[in-house]
Scaffold this motif. Structure first.
Motif, PDB file in Angstrom:
ATOM      1  N   ALA A   1       4.233  25.085  -9.887  1.00 32.17           N
ATOM      2  CA  ALA A   1       3.405  25.994  -9.090  1.00 32.17           C
ATOM      3  C   ALA A   1       2.318  25.216  -8.350  1.00 32.17           C
ATOM      4  CB  ALA A   1       2.796  27.068  -9.982  1.00 32.17           C
ATOM      5  N   GLN A   2       1.717  24.249  -9.029  1.00 29.42           N
ATOM      6  CA  GLN A   2       0.676  23.446  -8.398  1.00 29.42           C
ATOM      7  C   GLN A   2       1.247  22.620  -7.247  1.00 29.42           C
ATOM      8  OE1 GLN A   2      -1.137  20.385 -10.818  1.00 29.42           O
ATOM      9  NE2 GLN A   2      -3.032  20.473  -9.637  1.00 29.42           N
ATOM     10  N   LEU A   3       2.419  22.027  -7.453  1.00 26.66           N
ATOM     11  CA  LEU A   3       3.047  21.238  -6.392  1.00 26.66           C
ATOM     12  C   LEU A   3       3.338  22.110  -5.184  1.00 26.66           C
ATOM     13  CD1 LEU A   3       4.251  18.623  -5.291  1.00 26.66           C
ATOM     14  CD2 LEU A   3       6.381  19.191  -6.499  1.00 26.66           C
ATOM     15  N   LEU A   4       3.896  23.291  -5.400  1.00 25.67           N
ATOM     16  CA  LEU A   4       4.169  24.191  -4.283  1.00 25.67           C
ATOM     17  C   LEU A   4       2.878  24.560  -3.558  1.00 25.67           C
ATOM     18  CD1 LEU A   4       6.866  26.519  -5.876  1.00 25.67           C
ATOM     19  CD2 LEU A   4       7.199  24.848  -4.023  1.00 25.67           C
ATOM     20  N   PHE A   5       1.823  24.829  -4.307  1.00 19.49           N
ATOM     21  CA  PHE A   5       0.526  25.167  -3.711  1.00 19.49           C
ATOM     22  C   PHE A   5      -0.004  24.000  -2.873  1.00 19.49           C
ATOM     23  CE2 PHE A   5      -4.125  24.895  -4.063  1.00 19.49           C
ATOM     24  CZ  PHE A   5      -4.485  26.049  -3.373  1.00 19.49           C
ATOM     25  N   LEU A   6       0.040  22.803  -3.441  1.00 24.93           N
ATOM     26  CA  LEU A   6      -0.475  21.635  -2.725  1.00 24.93           C
ATOM     27  C   LEU A   6       0.350  21.313  -1.484  1.00 24.93           C
ATOM     28  CD1 LEU A   6      -1.376  19.366  -5.777  1.00 24.93           C
ATOM     29  CD2 LEU A   6      -2.970  20.590  -4.261  1.00 24.93           C
ATOM     30  N   LEU A   7       1.655  21.426  -1.579  1.00 27.49           N
ATOM     31  CA  LEU A   7       2.507  21.198  -0.404  1.00 27.49           C
ATOM     32  C   LEU A   7       2.203  22.228   0.686  1.00 27.49           C
ATOM     33  CD1 LEU A   7       5.874  20.265  -2.122  1.00 27.49           C
ATOM     34  CD2 LEU A   7       4.372  18.743  -0.835  1.00 27.49           C
TER      35      LEU A   7
ATOM     36  N   VAL B   1       0.812  -1.214   0.000  1.00 24.75           N
ATOM     37  CA  VAL B   1       0.000   0.000   0.000  1.00 24.75           C
ATOM     38  C   VAL B   1       0.855   1.278   0.000  1.00 24.75           C
ATOM     39  CG1 VAL B   1      -0.212   0.150   2.525  1.00 24.75           C
ATOM     40  CG2 VAL B   1      -2.060   1.016   1.064  1.00 24.75           C
ATOM     41  N   LEU B   2       2.145   1.154   0.234  1.00 26.62           N
ATOM     42  CA  LEU B   2       3.002   2.334   0.410  1.00 26.62           C
ATOM     43  C   LEU B   2       2.897   3.376  -0.699  1.00 26.62           C
ATOM     44  CD1 LEU B   2       6.230   0.777   1.951  1.00 26.62           C
ATOM     45  CD2 LEU B   2       4.434   2.094   3.103  1.00 26.62           C
ATOM     46  N   PRO B   3       2.930   3.013  -1.982  1.00 22.74           N
ATOM     47  CA  PRO B   3       2.873   4.042  -3.028  1.00 22.74           C
ATOM     48  C   PRO B   3       1.589   4.876  -3.015  1.00 22.74           C
ATOM     49  CG  PRO B   3       3.721   2.014  -3.938  1.00 22.74           C
ATOM     50  CD  PRO B   3       3.214   1.698  -2.548  1.00 22.74           C
ATOM     51  N   GLU B   4       0.562   4.386  -2.325  1.00 17.35           N
ATOM     52  CA  GLU B   4      -0.704   5.120  -2.242  1.00 17.35           C
ATOM     53  C   GLU B   4      -0.740   6.075  -1.045  1.00 17.35           C
ATOM     54  OE1 GLU B   4      -3.883   2.239  -2.352  1.00 17.35           O
ATOM     55  OE2 GLU B   4      -2.788   1.059  -3.840  1.00 17.35           O
ATOM     56  N   LEU B   5       0.288   6.059  -0.217  1.00 19.74           N
ATOM     57  CA  LEU B   5       0.310   6.879   0.997  1.00 19.74           C
ATOM     58  C   LEU B   5       1.050   8.192   0.752  1.00 19.74           C
ATOM     59  CD1 LEU B   5       1.172   4.103   3.596  1.00 19.74           C
ATOM     60  CD2 LEU B   5      -1.097   4.976   2.986  1.00 19.74           C
ATOM     61  N   LEU B   6       0.406   9.292   1.067  1.00 22.29           N
ATOM     62  CA  LEU B   6       1.030  10.601   0.895  1.00 22.29           C
ATOM     63  C   LEU B   6       2.346  10.701   1.661  1.00 22.29           C
ATOM     64  CD1 LEU B   6      -2.021  13.029   1.179  1.00 22.29           C
ATOM     65  CD2 LEU B   6      -0.688  12.501  -0.859  1.00 22.29           C
ATOM     66  N   GLY B   7       2.339  10.273   2.895  1.00 24.01           N
ATOM     67  CA  GLY B   7       3.542  10.374   3.713  1.00 24.01           C
ATOM     68  C   GLY B   7       4.712   9.622   3.117  1.00 24.01           C
ATOM     69  N   TYR B   8       4.438   8.436   2.599  1.00 26.83           N
ATOM     70  CA  TYR B   8       5.491   7.642   1.976  1.00 26.83           C
ATOM     71  C   TYR B   8       6.036   8.341   0.733  1.00 26.83           C
ATOM     72  CZ  TYR B   8       7.824   3.842  -0.490  1.00 26.83           C
ATOM     73  OH  TYR B   8       8.743   3.085  -1.172  1.00 26.83           O
TER      74      TYR B   8
ATOM     75  N   ARG C   1      10.121  25.767  12.902  1.00 28.02           N
ATOM     76  CA  ARG C   1       9.486  24.701  13.679  1.00 28.02           C
ATOM     77  C   ARG C   1      10.500  23.816  14.405  1.00 28.02           C
ATOM     78  NH1 ARG C   1       6.465  25.539   9.043  1.00 28.02           N
ATOM     79  NH2 ARG C   1       4.277  26.017   9.405  1.00 28.02           N
ATOM     80  N   LEU C   2      11.469  24.465  15.042  1.00 28.07           N
ATOM     81  CA  LEU C   2      12.426  23.770  15.905  1.00 28.07           C
ATOM     82  C   LEU C   2      12.152  24.195  17.342  1.00 28.07           C
ATOM     83  CD1 LEU C   2      15.918  24.108  14.144  1.00 28.07           C
ATOM     84  CD2 LEU C   2      14.506  22.059  14.336  1.00 28.07           C
ATOM     85  N   ASP C   3      12.349  23.272  18.271  1.00 31.65           N
ATOM     86  CA  ASP C   3      12.224  23.700  19.663  1.00 31.65           C
ATOM     87  C   ASP C   3      13.417  24.593  19.991  1.00 31.65           C
ATOM     88  OD1 ASP C   3      14.374  22.031  21.097  1.00 31.65           O
ATOM     89  OD2 ASP C   3      13.195  20.488  20.059  1.00 31.65           O
ATOM     90  N   ARG C   4      13.236  25.437  20.971  1.00 35.94           N
ATOM     91  CA  ARG C   4      14.246  26.452  21.280  1.00 35.94           C
ATOM     92  C   ARG C   4      15.589  25.843  21.661  1.00 35.94           C
ATOM     93  NH1 ARG C   4      11.986  31.900  22.736  1.00 35.94           N
ATOM     94  NH2 ARG C   4       9.866  31.836  21.936  1.00 35.94           N
ATOM     95  N   SER C   5      15.581  24.712  22.361  1.00 39.49           N
ATOM     96  CA  SER C   5      16.859  24.114  22.774  1.00 39.49           C
ATOM     97  C   SER C   5      17.630  23.596  21.552  1.00 39.49           C
ATOM     98  CB  SER C   5      16.634  22.994  23.794  1.00 39.49           C
ATOM     99  OG  SER C   5      15.858  21.956  23.238  1.00 39.49           O
ATOM    100  N   THR C   6      16.940  23.061  20.562  1.00 43.60           N
ATOM    101  CA  THR C   6      17.604  22.622  19.336  1.00 43.60           C
ATOM    102  C   THR C   6      18.172  23.826  18.595  1.00 43.60           C
ATOM    103  OG1 THR C   6      16.145  20.703  19.173  1.00 43.60           O
ATOM    104  CG2 THR C   6      17.290  21.380  17.153  1.00 43.60           C
ATOM    105  N   MET C   7      17.403  24.919  18.552  1.00 44.93           N
ATOM    106  CA  MET C   7      17.852  26.127  17.862  1.00 44.93           C
ATOM    107  C   MET C   7      19.118  26.685  18.512  1.00 44.93           C
ATOM    108  SD  MET C   7      17.654  28.210  15.388  1.00 44.93           S
ATOM    109  CE  MET C   7      16.084  27.911  14.622  1.00 44.93           C
TER     110      MET C   7
ATOM    111  N   LYS D   1      -0.691  23.615   1.188  1.00 42.33           N
ATOM    112  CA  LYS D   1      -1.960  23.204   1.792  1.00 42.33           C
ATOM    113  C   LYS D   1      -1.751  22.087   2.817  1.00 42.33           C
ATOM    114  CE  LYS D   1      -5.934  22.969  -0.374  1.00 42.33           C
ATOM    115  NZ  LYS D   1      -7.011  22.708  -1.353  1.00 42.33           N
ATOM    116  N   LEU D   2      -0.872  21.125   2.470  1.00 44.29           N
ATOM    117  CA  LEU D   2      -0.611  20.022   3.406  1.00 44.29           C
ATOM    118  C   LEU D   2       0.088  20.524   4.668  1.00 44.29           C
ATOM    119  CD1 LEU D   2       0.528  17.097   1.083  1.00 44.29           C
ATOM    120  CD2 LEU D   2      -1.631  17.317   2.326  1.00 44.29           C
ATOM    121  N   ALA D   3       0.942  21.510   4.516  1.00 47.87           N
ATOM    122  CA  ALA D   3       1.710  22.008   5.661  1.00 47.87           C
ATOM    123  C   ALA D   3       0.886  22.911   6.573  1.00 47.87           C
ATOM    124  CB  ALA D   3       2.948  22.770   5.171  1.00 47.87           C
ATOM    125  N   ALA D   4      -0.213  23.466   6.062  1.00 40.32           N
ATOM    126  CA  ALA D   4      -1.025  24.415   6.836  1.00 40.32           C
ATOM    127  C   ALA D   4      -1.732  23.747   7.992  1.00 40.32           C
ATOM    128  CB  ALA D   4      -2.036  25.104   5.924  1.00 40.32           C
TER     129      ALA D   4
END
Length: 143
Positions: free
Chosen positions: A132-138, A12-19, A66-72, A140-143
């Motif tokens: 442009a579409q890929l950047l837009f979709l990414l 099922v991996l190729p069907e998973l967005l995260g993968y 999006r790093l915690d302060r101690s890592t930064m 949306k996923l990150a929001a």
């Protein structure tokens, strides 16, 4: 489709967005490391953010990437030890203002040039509308 001997079924991996995102990220990071190389993608991004936001507070930068302060703190310390950034101590913890040192400005210029070439290479299979579409979709996923 016949698989090569020893090749695993993808299941099922190729069907998973995260993968798919992870596999794409690995390909992009491999190209980045081989072509840009002086810093990791994350540290290069931090350098470019500091360049664009001279004097940014260390805590605000941590939030932005999006790093915690101690890592930064460790990242900033390592960039400072390399002579790439400087900081002006703030009155509150995490309020240090960050600037690129002369060596950091020179590196940022080299990074921007290399990253532009890297971006063209990794997006070479996409037309302008697809990119442009890929950047837009990414986004949306990150929001």
């Amino acid at each position: 489709m016949k698989r090569a001997r020893g090749e695993l079924k993808a299941g099922v991996l190729p069907e998973l967005l995260g993968y798919r995102l992870r596999v794409a990220q690995q390909a992009v990071f491999r190209d980045f490391a081989s072509q840009v190389g002086e810093l990791s993608p994350g540290r290069a991004g931090i350098m470019l953010l500091i360049e664009a936001n001279a004097g940014v507070a260390q805590g605000r930068l941590a939030e932005a990437v999006r790093l915690d302060r101690s890592t930064m703190v460790g990242v900033v310390d390592s960039l400072e030890e390399r002579g790439l950034i400087g900081r002006l101590r703030g009155s509150a913890r995490g309020s240090d203002g960050l600037w690129l040192a002369p060596a950091g400005r020179a590196l940022a210029l080299r990074l921007r040039r290399r990253i532009e070439r890297h971006e063209r290479r990794v997006a070479a299979r996409l037309n302008d509308a697809e990119r442009a579409q890929l950047l837009f979709l990414l986004g949306k996923l990150a929001a």
